[in-house]
Scaffold this motif. Structure first.
Motif, PDB file in Angstrom:
ATOM      1  N   ILE A  59      -5.399  -0.125   1.073  1.00  0.00           N
ATOM      2  CA  ILE A  59      -4.152  -0.641   0.517  1.00  0.00           C
ATOM      3  C   ILE A  59      -4.465  -1.517  -0.683  1.00  0.00           C
ATOM      4  O   ILE A  59      -5.457  -2.253  -0.683  1.00  0.00           O
ATOM      5  CB  ILE A  59      -3.374  -1.417   1.608  1.00  0.00           C
ATOM      6  CG1 ILE A  59      -2.009  -1.843   1.108  1.00  0.00           C
ATOM      7  CG2 ILE A  59      -4.145  -2.629   2.092  1.00  0.00           C
ATOM      8  CD1 ILE A  59      -1.103  -2.302   2.214  1.00  0.00           C
ATOM      9  N   ARG A 108      19.056   2.760   5.353  1.00  0.00           N
ATOM     10  CA  ARG A 108      19.744   2.231   4.193  1.00  0.00           C
ATOM     11  C   ARG A 108      19.563   3.115   2.959  1.00  0.00           C
ATOM     12  O   ARG A 108      20.513   3.408   2.239  1.00  0.00           O
ATOM     13  CB  ARG A 108      19.213   0.821   3.918  1.00  0.00           C
ATOM     14  CG  ARG A 108      20.036  -0.007   2.988  1.00  0.00           C
ATOM     15  CD  ARG A 108      19.450  -0.146   1.608  1.00  0.00           C
ATOM     16  NE  ARG A 108      18.011  -0.125   1.545  1.00  0.00           N
ATOM     17  CZ  ARG A 108      17.254  -1.180   1.727  1.00  0.00           C
ATOM     18  NH1 ARG A 108      17.802  -2.334   2.025  1.00  0.00           N
ATOM     19  NH2 ARG A 108      15.957  -1.090   1.631  1.00  0.00           N
ATOM     20  N   LYS A 117      15.125  -7.013  -8.108  1.00  0.00           N
ATOM     21  CA  LYS A 117      15.551  -5.620  -8.020  1.00  0.00           C
ATOM     22  C   LYS A 117      17.051  -5.526  -7.781  1.00  0.00           C
ATOM     23  O   LYS A 117      17.707  -4.614  -8.241  1.00  0.00           O
ATOM     24  CB  LYS A 117      14.805  -4.926  -6.870  1.00  0.00           C
ATOM     25  CG  LYS A 117      13.311  -4.822  -7.092  1.00  0.00           C
ATOM     26  CD  LYS A 117      12.657  -3.881  -6.101  1.00  0.00           C
ATOM     27  CE  LYS A 117      12.559  -4.428  -4.688  1.00  0.00           C
ATOM     28  NZ  LYS A 117      11.709  -5.613  -4.554  1.00  0.00           N
ATOM     29  N   ASP A 166       7.241  -0.338 -10.283  1.00  0.00           N
ATOM     30  CA  ASP A 166       7.490  -1.733  -9.981  1.00  0.00           C
ATOM     31  C   ASP A 166       6.192  -2.529 -10.080  1.00  0.00           C
ATOM     32  O   ASP A 166       6.120  -3.591 -10.712  1.00  0.00           O
ATOM     33  CB  ASP A 166       8.013  -1.794  -8.545  1.00  0.00           C
ATOM     34  CG  ASP A 166       8.989  -2.914  -8.353  1.00  0.00           C
ATOM     35  OD1 ASP A 166       9.179  -3.672  -9.300  1.00  0.00           O
ATOM     36  OD2 ASP A 166       9.563  -3.008  -7.266  1.00  0.00           O
ATOM     37  N   LEU A 185      18.579  -0.269  -8.727  1.00  0.00           N
ATOM     38  CA  LEU A 185      17.756  -1.459  -8.795  1.00  0.00           C
ATOM     39  C   LEU A 185      17.254  -1.748 -10.201  1.00  0.00           C
ATOM     40  O   LEU A 185      16.690  -0.888 -10.870  1.00  0.00           O
ATOM     41  CB  LEU A 185      16.581  -1.292  -7.848  1.00  0.00           C
ATOM     42  CG  LEU A 185      17.040  -0.925  -6.441  1.00  0.00           C
ATOM     43  CD1 LEU A 185      15.874  -0.860  -5.511  1.00  0.00           C
ATOM     44  CD2 LEU A 185      18.085  -1.886  -5.954  1.00  0.00           C
ATOM     45  N   LEU A 237      11.420   6.977  -4.022  1.00  0.00           N
ATOM     46  CA  LEU A 237      10.947   5.610  -3.792  1.00  0.00           C
ATOM     47  C   LEU A 237       9.483   5.398  -4.159  1.00  0.00           C
ATOM     48  O   LEU A 237       9.144   4.386  -4.766  1.00  0.00           O
ATOM     49  CB  LEU A 237      11.195   5.204  -2.345  1.00  0.00           C
ATOM     50  CG  LEU A 237      12.605   4.716  -2.039  1.00  0.00           C
ATOM     51  CD1 LEU A 237      12.735   4.391  -0.565  1.00  0.00           C
ATOM     52  CD2 LEU A 237      12.952   3.494  -2.865  1.00  0.00           C
ATOM     53  N   PRO A 238       8.577   6.318  -3.826  1.00  0.00           N
ATOM     54  CA  PRO A 238       7.157   6.066  -4.141  1.00  0.00           C
ATOM     55  C   PRO A 238       6.915   5.813  -5.622  1.00  0.00           C
ATOM     56  O   PRO A 238       6.229   4.847  -5.984  1.00  0.00           O
ATOM     57  CB  PRO A 238       6.463   7.346  -3.675  1.00  0.00           C
ATOM     58  CG  PRO A 238       7.343   7.897  -2.624  1.00  0.00           C
ATOM     59  CD  PRO A 238       8.727   7.537  -3.012  1.00  0.00           C
ATOM     60  N   SER A 263       6.207  -9.225  -4.463  1.00  0.00           N
ATOM     61  CA  SER A 263       4.954  -8.624  -4.030  1.00  0.00           C
ATOM     62  C   SER A 263       5.139  -7.129  -3.780  1.00  0.00           C
ATOM     63  O   SER A 263       6.154  -6.712  -3.251  1.00  0.00           O
ATOM     64  CB  SER A 263       4.457  -9.286  -2.745  1.00  0.00           C
ATOM     65  OG  SER A 263       4.165 -10.629  -2.982  1.00  0.00           O
ATOM     66  N   VAL A 264       4.150  -6.371  -4.179  1.00  0.00           N
ATOM     67  CA  VAL A 264       4.199  -4.920  -4.002  1.00  0.00           C
ATOM     68  C   VAL A 264       2.852  -4.451  -3.477  1.00  0.00           C
ATOM     69  O   VAL A 264       1.825  -5.040  -3.790  1.00  0.00           O
ATOM     70  CB  VAL A 264       4.451  -4.186  -5.333  1.00  0.00           C
ATOM     71  CG1 VAL A 264       4.763  -2.727  -5.087  1.00  0.00           C
ATOM     72  CG2 VAL A 264       5.528  -4.848  -6.125  1.00  0.00           C
ATOM     73  N   SER A 265       2.856  -3.400  -2.718  1.00  0.00           N
ATOM     74  CA  SER A 265       1.567  -2.844  -2.342  1.00  0.00           C
ATOM     75  C   SER A 265       1.594  -1.320  -2.470  1.00  0.00           C
ATOM     76  O   SER A 265       2.647  -0.702  -2.403  1.00  0.00           O
ATOM     77  CB  SER A 265       1.194  -3.255  -0.930  1.00  0.00           C
ATOM     78  OG  SER A 265       2.269  -3.013  -0.083  1.00  0.00           O
ATOM     79  N   VAL A 266       0.435  -0.774  -2.677  1.00  0.00           N
ATOM     80  CA  VAL A 266       0.321   0.669  -2.891  1.00  0.00           C
ATOM     81  C   VAL A 266      -0.656   1.228  -1.869  1.00  0.00           C
ATOM     82  O   VAL A 266      -1.754   0.696  -1.700  1.00  0.00           O
ATOM     83  CB  VAL A 266      -0.194   0.963  -4.317  1.00  0.00           C
ATOM     84  CG1 VAL A 266      -0.378   2.457  -4.514  1.00  0.00           C
ATOM     85  CG2 VAL A 266       0.757   0.406  -5.347  1.00  0.00           C
ATOM     86  N   ARG A 267      -0.250   2.265  -1.174  1.00  0.00           N
ATOM     87  CA  ARG A 267      -1.131   2.922  -0.200  1.00  0.00           C
ATOM     88  C   ARG A 267      -1.387   4.354  -0.654  1.00  0.00           C
ATOM     89  O   ARG A 267      -0.800   4.823  -1.617  1.00  0.00           O
ATOM     90  CB  ARG A 267      -0.439   2.999   1.168  1.00  0.00           C
ATOM     91  CG  ARG A 267      -0.255   1.688   1.859  1.00  0.00           C
ATOM     92  CD  ARG A 267       0.791   1.881   2.954  1.00  0.00           C
ATOM     93  NE  ARG A 267       1.151   0.628   3.573  1.00  0.00           N
ATOM     94  CZ  ARG A 267       0.538   0.146   4.637  1.00  0.00           C
ATOM     95  NH1 ARG A 267      -0.420   0.822   5.199  1.00  0.00           N
ATOM     96  NH2 ARG A 267       0.892  -1.012   5.146  1.00  0.00           N
ATOM     97  N   THR A 309       8.129   2.474  -6.609  1.00  0.00           N
ATOM     98  CA  THR A 309       7.213   1.412  -6.175  1.00  0.00           C
ATOM     99  C   THR A 309       6.064   1.257  -7.166  1.00  0.00           C
ATOM    100  O   THR A 309       5.711   0.134  -7.559  1.00  0.00           O
ATOM    101  CB  THR A 309       6.637   1.759  -4.793  1.00  0.00           C
ATOM    102  OG1 THR A 309       7.714   2.016  -3.916  1.00  0.00           O
ATOM    103  CG2 THR A 309       5.803   0.625  -4.261  1.00  0.00           C
ATOM    104  N   GLN A 359      -2.841  -4.382  -2.895  1.00  0.00           N
ATOM    105  CA  GLN A 359      -1.702  -5.277  -2.812  1.00  0.00           C
ATOM    106  C   GLN A 359      -1.627  -6.169  -4.031  1.00  0.00           C
ATOM    107  O   GLN A 359      -2.608  -6.800  -4.401  1.00  0.00           O
ATOM    108  CB  GLN A 359      -1.805  -6.135  -1.564  1.00  0.00           C
ATOM    109  CG  GLN A 359      -1.957  -5.309  -0.311  1.00  0.00           C
ATOM    110  CD  GLN A 359      -2.304  -6.155   0.877  1.00  0.00           C
ATOM    111  OE1 GLN A 359      -1.430  -6.628   1.580  1.00  0.00           O
ATOM    112  NE2 GLN A 359      -3.587  -6.366   1.095  1.00  0.00           N
ATOM    113  N   THR A 391       1.772   6.292  -0.713  1.00  0.00           N
ATOM    114  CA  THR A 391       2.590   5.978  -1.873  1.00  0.00           C
ATOM    115  C   THR A 391       2.154   6.830  -3.056  1.00  0.00           C
ATOM    116  O   THR A 391       2.987   7.400  -3.771  1.00  0.00           O
ATOM    117  CB  THR A 391       2.424   4.494  -2.255  1.00  0.00           C
ATOM    118  OG1 THR A 391       2.242   3.728  -1.076  1.00  0.00           O
ATOM    119  CG2 THR A 391       3.598   3.993  -3.020  1.00  0.00           C
TER     120      THR A 391
END
Lengths: 758, 593
Positions: free
Chosen positions: A432, A127, A216, A402, A305, A395-396, A248-252, A399, A434, A255
């Motif tokens: 992670i 997508r 978004k 965000d 977004l 995207l990172p 909800s968002v998470s960061v790794r 995120t 979160q 990311t």
């Protein structure tokens, strides 16, 4: 048939109607009259969708002076297609009886990936790449450049659509995604932009939940909807989960690494831009001083977004001074990334509230809460200014922004959880961070506030009083309908023991017991030999399914099953699952018969119907509890207990049982249909578990079927199938009408509704 | 040959100098069709293939591959087709030649007794059958050697017995078994580390169908690079590596051995097929489309670790393939069925045939318009709720009853039971009498306008039915031969049975030769009729000869046989009369009997 509900003439495209459909419409009409919200539970297989569509469109026809708009939200694209197919039938019927005045415009709206007709853009894998490929051809600056440089590739469909400008309109009718694509191809207009443009003119819009709930997307797609709209959330039993997921968002680690790369790139762009076109950055600066209401200035194709944090005041406020200049903003982001990197380097699980997180961020990295709040919009503005088209690459950093905006905006209802590894795989370090939302009402609040009526409906909304609390709204109507049965066309059973009388369960200490696995297998082996056509099995999780199928394969049970029916399985690959489903249906159609193995809470359980011969039996192996040791789940349970006084155990059981009901509830589509449901776990025989099942299943669950062993279940199944093969009177017997005709309705209108069928 | 066709890309030229119109040439039985690529072009062509003479350029001469077809009916107008290459042209040429032959075939068949055309193999099968089945042998002796039937006629009704050859010609294809063969277990001898796999053509077929990459590898490598045995050894080595689930070893071995790597890598052909299929999937099932709308799981959004979705070890490892995928793939292949009509032991032929079939279906994939249309229709059909609508009238298929006796007995039971019960429950004698009186009055008033059946006939039917069936049931029982025939003397019993079989045989040939269109059939019918009247008289004689106490039973047994013969005679006479009336007794000798 055409009948009246109070002052509304309802056009219903069938010759008969179920009494519960009629009641459903009556309640719905009251809601619309009261301009309030409602909560309606009606069993699957009673034609909810058509009742809804038919009442609301008829209501619209009866009030020509203040036409309402219907916004119909579905969970999945395929449900959207089904809804539109039903609407087509209805629309044809209304036009037949009323002529052209009944014509409406109904469209399905989806992402570029599902609507694009440009073959080159479609070649992209997912997508996000499709979105980016589209922007590369349609962004305003790209198009401006192409006037000088003919080598820049544009999208002909978009160009044609732009050329047609105001004339690019869809004629009235009902358009599925396929129809939109066909229309677009035919005219040479871009179906995606056309559909988005038509959103403001359409009478009925069918799209995914997220277009309304996820800030978004909602900011772009749904901002122009009028207040006089009826919003319907169909299959809404999971709506609380959708709401909290949307926020909800998470960061790794990946990311952060990606975000760092993005910043480098942005930095380069800024330098280049300074050298070539310094004016542009200066113009942006001036705009930011005035406030963020910049989106209006930009033409349609350029938006992406929008702000994940809804408050409108953010648009009017001026952007804080320390991030107005592009370089400064990049610096702030760098500091943020650094801080997040440090936080990820933890050995232990940490749990924190947003307030304390923001304050420590302020003290250690010097970033204020207000600055955080603006991160997302500031980034969007910068990316537009820098004319970045390959958005999927960025995207990172999006995120991270965000995350920053959410953490800066909400002080309550969230928690931040940092885990160094996944609980179930402690040997793999995968830190992670979160930001997890617990309050489902946050995401849906603007919807309740903004629209006149919101209808939340599903086959399983029990206990019905829980939903208003979770979503914090007051419904004017809240009702649970029973199903009036012509015959006992569903046959739920609770299987507690195998044929060797040993108990079966997926309880943690029992699930890998070879005896349980064998008993589960034998149950299916026996069942596939007596049940015709399609059989569906749900397991509690992928890993459990994986394991049990492997064991069955080794012990030869799978072979025995395959002697009777073909085997198809849901995997984590969506494409493969879709094809497997398609083949499953074909196997049922051609009479070969098949078994489908699936997972509760999986994508199949969420939205695929196993009606008619596609599912004569559903076996639910085990109780689909959530993984109770998950930190996020614990945090959420804590929040629920503190805020709504809901006990942890109650919520977990409620959640597990609504999933189970959801799985088994997909077997019937109408009263002419029939199907069996086997709950294969000894825990279902306990009252506290069982009683959470929806009423329409419970009312068919006989006491004698509460504690069965495999051979007894086989016997009951045989009897049931034989009974279902007998001819029966569709209209119902002994004064209990289960199918109403026009005359019945007229009679009822005279005597009053109360003394009806049930 | 029927239904077969050849399709080739050609350029059509109306004369030698014409530059040519590109398009497709399609040759079917009896029809030759040229469709130009450009739909506006007017050079569309449709010709009957009878009486075509063809000329063609020779391979090796420096001319392009032309085929010049002259059609006699059109006053020798010729059409020239330029093919892309010689093999294409040869294929078409051979096909047209074959068509020409098949056109002539029927005429030949009528004249020739085709014994000499039979292969030795077929003769062997026939002899074997005769040896094994004494009854058949006796029939064969009786009719073929006495020249009532020819050899071919005799066998024509027994194609099924001729075995394999005819099964392949039958339209119904065998499906595949649901079971997985890919899980075949090796056998060991217990002492050494050697394992043995037994491969049957069916297993090979399934492996090829389920794993296109293996098929492609087979075509590429065997026999140019390795022997078939080596190939399979490698294949099972790879399978073994899979089963150990040790991806590191698999990766290491794949790095060393590129042929082995082919088996271990994910199947690209399969992936391509999948991408194609997903576009044609029913939109109400298409979960892939959901991904496009799922904005809350945009990278790192949504909830990752709340325990709703469990984590399975990462799947994207390229040397890992799950059992689940194999199961899905297997079921899909079984559902597709045996798509090729090759029954060869040669693995290569199977592999190539499969590849061809896939390519054809890929070609179909491009014309998705029909499929789309069908999909939409199906969707709108399913959208409705079935029991809210008026019932749709589906066409009914007639009930076919295999064994009429079973059916009749069950029906009789019903007839005897139901009215009795109903009467006993609902009506007393008075009412019944009243009803009868009423109906008589009614008949008197209106009169029986047009009796459908003559009373004598109906009486005859009625009495014979009641008598034969009840007696047969009471005395003979369910299986007449077992109990009743045993009471007959052995010679009579054999005789009855023999007559029974010959009566099954003769009328079958007799009826199948109607309508009589050729003199050949005419003589055949004559011969058959003679043979039948012969049998008839034998039956009569047999009836006379048995003991009086058994005579009645025997005549009951013989009656249906004689009735069958009578019907044949009647038809024969009627037909003969019609013929003589038509041809005014001219060309054929009268009184053939």
């Amino acid at each position: 048939m055409i009948f009246k509900i109070e002052d509304v003439t309802v056009y219903f495209p069938y010759d008969n109607i179920y009494p519960e459909q009629y009641e459903y419409m009556v309640e719905l009409k009251r809601t619309l009259d009261a301009k309030g919200h409602c909560l309606l539970e009606m069993p699957t297989g009673t034609g909810k969708t058509i009742a809804l569509l038919s009442l609301i469109t008829s209501y619209r026809l009866s009030r020509p002076d203040s036409p309402i708009k219907l916004v119909y939200c579905t969970r999945t694209v395929h449900e959207m297609e089904k809804t539109l197919a039903e609407l087509k039938v209805l629309h044809d019927y209304q036009v037949l009886h009323l002529g052209t005045q009944a014509k409406i415009l109904a469209i399905g709206l989806s992402s570029r990936k599902n609507l694009c007709v440009n073959t080159k853009v479609l070649a992209a894998e997912n997508r996000d790449s499709v979105d980016a490929a589209c922007r590369k051809r349609t962004a305003s600056w790209v198009r401006a450049l192409s006037t000088e440089n003919p080598n820049i590739e544009l999208c002909d469909y978009f160009e044609n659509y732009e050329k047609a400008a105001e004339n690019a309109l869809l004629p009235p009718g009902v358009y599925t995604l396929e129809d939109l694509r066909a229309f677009g191809k035919n005219r040479g207009w871009c179906p995606y932009f056309l559909a988005r443009h038509m959103v403001q003119f359409a009478n009925v819009i069918v799209y995914s939940y997220q277009y309304l709930l996820d800030p978004k997307v909602a900011g772009i797609i749904s901002k122009e909807l009028q207040k006089e709209s009826v919003v319907v959330f169909d299959e809404a039993h999971n709506i609380d989960n959708v709401c909290i997921e949307a926020l909800s968002v998470s960061v790794r680690r990946v990311t952060l690494e990606g975000a760092n790369r993005n910043l480098n790139k942005i930095r380069e762009e800024i330098d280049r831009s300074k050298a070539t076109d310094a004016g542009r950055l200066r113009a942006e600066y001036n705009r930011l001083v005035e406030g963020l209401a910049l989106r209006g200035d930009l033409s349609g194709g350029d938006q992406w977004l929008a702000n994940p944090a809804l408050p409108h005041d953010i648009l009017k406020e001026a952007v804080p001074g320390n991030i107005r200049r592009a370089e400064h903003f990049v610096h702030v982001l760098r500091r943020l990334l650094q801080y997040l990197g440090v936080r990820l380097d933890t050995e232990n699980v940490e749990k924190e509230s947003p307030v304390s997180f923001v304050s420590s961020l302020n003290s250690q990295a010097g970033i204020e809460q207000k600055t955080l709040k603006f991160c997302y919009d500031r980034l969007q503005s910068l990316m537009l200014t820098l004319e970045i088209t390959d958005t999927d690459e960025f995207l990172p950093i999006q995120t991270v922004c965000d995350f920053a905006t959410l953490v800066g905006t909400y002080a309550r209802g969230f928690s931040i959880i940092i885990e160094p590894y996944d609980e179930r795989m402690p040997h793999i370090p995968d830190p992670i961070l979160q930001l997890s939302c617990h309050d489902a009402s946050l995401a849906i609040k603007p919807v309740f506030d903004r629209f006149q009526s919101v209808v939340i409906t599903s086959g399983t909304l029990s206990p019905i009083d829980l939903y208003p609390r979770l979503l914090s709204f007051t419904p004017v109507v809240s009702r649970s309908f029973k199903m009036s049965m012509t015959r006992d066309c569903i046959c739920p059973m609770v299987l507690t023991r195998g044929s060797d009388q040993l108990p079966v369960s997926t309880k943690f200490d029992m699930r890998s017991d070879p005896g349980v696995v064998r008993n589960y297998g034998k149950l299916l082996v026996e069942m596939v030999s007596i049940v015709p056509d399609g059989v569906v099995c749900f397991f509690v999780s992928y890993s459990y399914m994986d394991g049990i199928i492997a064991t069955w394969n080794e012990t030869g049970i799978l072979k025995e099953i395959m002697q009777q029916k073909l085997v198809f399985i849901e995997t984590q690959d969506v494409v493969e699952t879709t094809l497997a489903l398609d083949n499953y249906r074909r196997a049922c159609d051609c009479g070969r018969g098949a078994v489908f193995f699936s997972v509760a809470r999986g994508k199949v359980a969420e939205g695929i119907d196993f009606d008619r011969h596609y599912g004569r039996l559903v076996v639910m192996y085990g109780v689909p509890f959530q993984y109770t040791l998950s930190k996020i789940l614990l945090a959420r349970l804590e929040y629920l207990r503190d805020t709504f006084q809901i006990k942890e155990g109650d919520f977990l059981t409620f959640d597990a049982l609504r999933q189970a009901a959801q799985c088994v509830g997909r077997v019937i589509r109408s009263k002419a249909d029939y199907g069996m449901m086997i709950f294969a776990d000894k825990r279902y025989s306990r009252h506290d578990k069982r009683s959470k099942l929806p009423g329409w299943i419970l009312s068919h669950l006989r006491d004698a079927h509460l504690n069965l062993s495999t051979d007894m279940a086989i016997h009951i199944a045989r009897e049931f199938l034989r009974k279902m093969a007998q001819p029966y009177d569709k209209t119902g017997t002994m004064g209990r009408k289960t199918l109403l005709t026009q005359e019945d309705l007229e009679k009822m209108a005279e005597t009053g509704v109360q003394d009806m069928a049930y | 040959m029927a239904g077969e066709q050849v399709e080739k890309r050609v350029k059509y030229k109306s004369s030698v100098k014409d530059p040519g119109t590109p398009g497709f040439l399609r040759i079917k039985e009896g029809m030759l069709l040229f469709v130009p690529n450009d739909p506006k072009s007017d050079s569309k062509l449709k010709v009957q293939t009878q009486n075509i003479t063809q000329k063609f350029t020779k391979e090796g001469s420096n001319k392009p591959p032309w085929l010049n077809l002259t059609i006699k009916q059109l006053l020798g107008r010729s059409h020239i087709f330029e093919f892309e290459n010689y093999p294409d042209m040869h294929a078409c040429r051979d096909f047209i030649t074959a068509l020409g032959k098949s056109d002539e075939e029927p005429k030949k068949a009528a004249v020739l007794t085709s014994t000499e055309q039979l292969s030795i193999k077929e003769l062997e099968i026939r002899f074997k059958l005769l040896r094994e089945n004494s009854e058949l042998q006796r029939l064969h002796k009786q009719f073929v050697e006495s020249k009532v039937l020819t050899e071919d006629e005799f066998w024509a009704t027994r194609k099924k017995l001729l075995g394999k050859d005819s099964i392949r010609k039958s339209k119904q294809q065998l499906g595949l078994k649901s079971m997985m063969v890919s899980g075949i277990k090796p056998s060991t001898d217990g002492r050494t580390n050697r394992v043995t796999f037994n491969l049957t053509p069916e297993i090979i077929f399934q492996i090829f169908a389920e794993k296109p990459a293996v098929r492609q590898a087979f075509i590429n490598y065997v026999p140019s690079k390795m022997t078939e045995k080596d190939f399979w050894t490698k294949y099972f080595r790879a399978e073994y590596l899979y089963s150990t689930k040790n991806t590191a070893v698999a990766a290491a071995e794949a790095a060393e051995d590129e042929e082995l790597a082919v088996f271990l890598k994910p199947d690209e052909i399969l992936a391509r097929e999948t991408r194609q299929k997903i576009r044609r999937v029913d939109p109400t099932l298409d979960m892939e489309a959901d991904e496009g709308d799922d904005y809350s799981h945009l990278m790192d959004h949504g909830i990752q670790r709340d325990g709703t979705m469990d984590v399975v070890e990462p799947q994207n490892d390229q040397f890992k393939r799950s059992l689940l995928q194999d199961l899905n793939r297997h079921a899909a292949v079984v559902l597709e069925g045996r798509s090729i009509d090759v029954d060869s032991e040669d693995t290569r032929i199977v592999a190539e045939a499969l590849t061809r079939v896939k390519q054809v279906s890929k070609g179909d994939g491009e014309t998705t318009k029909d499929a789309n249309q069908e999909r939409l229709e199906r969707m709108s059909r399913v959208a409705g709720m079935e029991d809210l609508q008026a019932p749709q009238n589906f066409p009914l298929a007639p009930l076919s009853i295999k064994d009429p006796r079973d059916y009749f007995e069950s029906q009789q039971g019903n007839v005897v039971n139901v009215p009795g019960v109903a009467k006993g429950l609902k009506r007393n004698v008075h009412e019944a009498y009243g009803l009868l009186k009423e109906s008589i009055v009614e008949i008197r008033a209106t009169g029986l306008s047009d009796p459908l059946i003559k009373p004598e006939v109906s009486f005859e039917v009625f009495s014979s039915l009641t008598r034969t069936i009840s007696t047969a049931k009471n005395i003979i029982g369910k299986n007449p031969r077992e109990c009743f025939l045993d009471r007959l003397p052995k010679s009579t019993k054999d005789e009855v049975l023999h007559h029974w079989t010959s009566i099954q045989e003769l009328p079958r040939h007799f009826w199948s030769s109607y309508p009589i269109t050729t003199p050949y059939l005419h003589t055949k019918v004559g011969k058959l009729k003679d043979a039948m009247s012969n049998t008839y008289s034998k039956l009569d004689a047999m009836k006379e000869s048995v003991q009086s106490d058994l005579r009645h039973q025997v005549s009951l047994l013989v009656r249906p046989m004689q009735q069958a013969l009578d019907a044949a005679f009647q038809h024969y006479e009627a037909d003969l009369q019609r013929r003589t009336a038509k041809s005014s007794g001219g060309e054929r000798p009268n009184g053939y009997v």
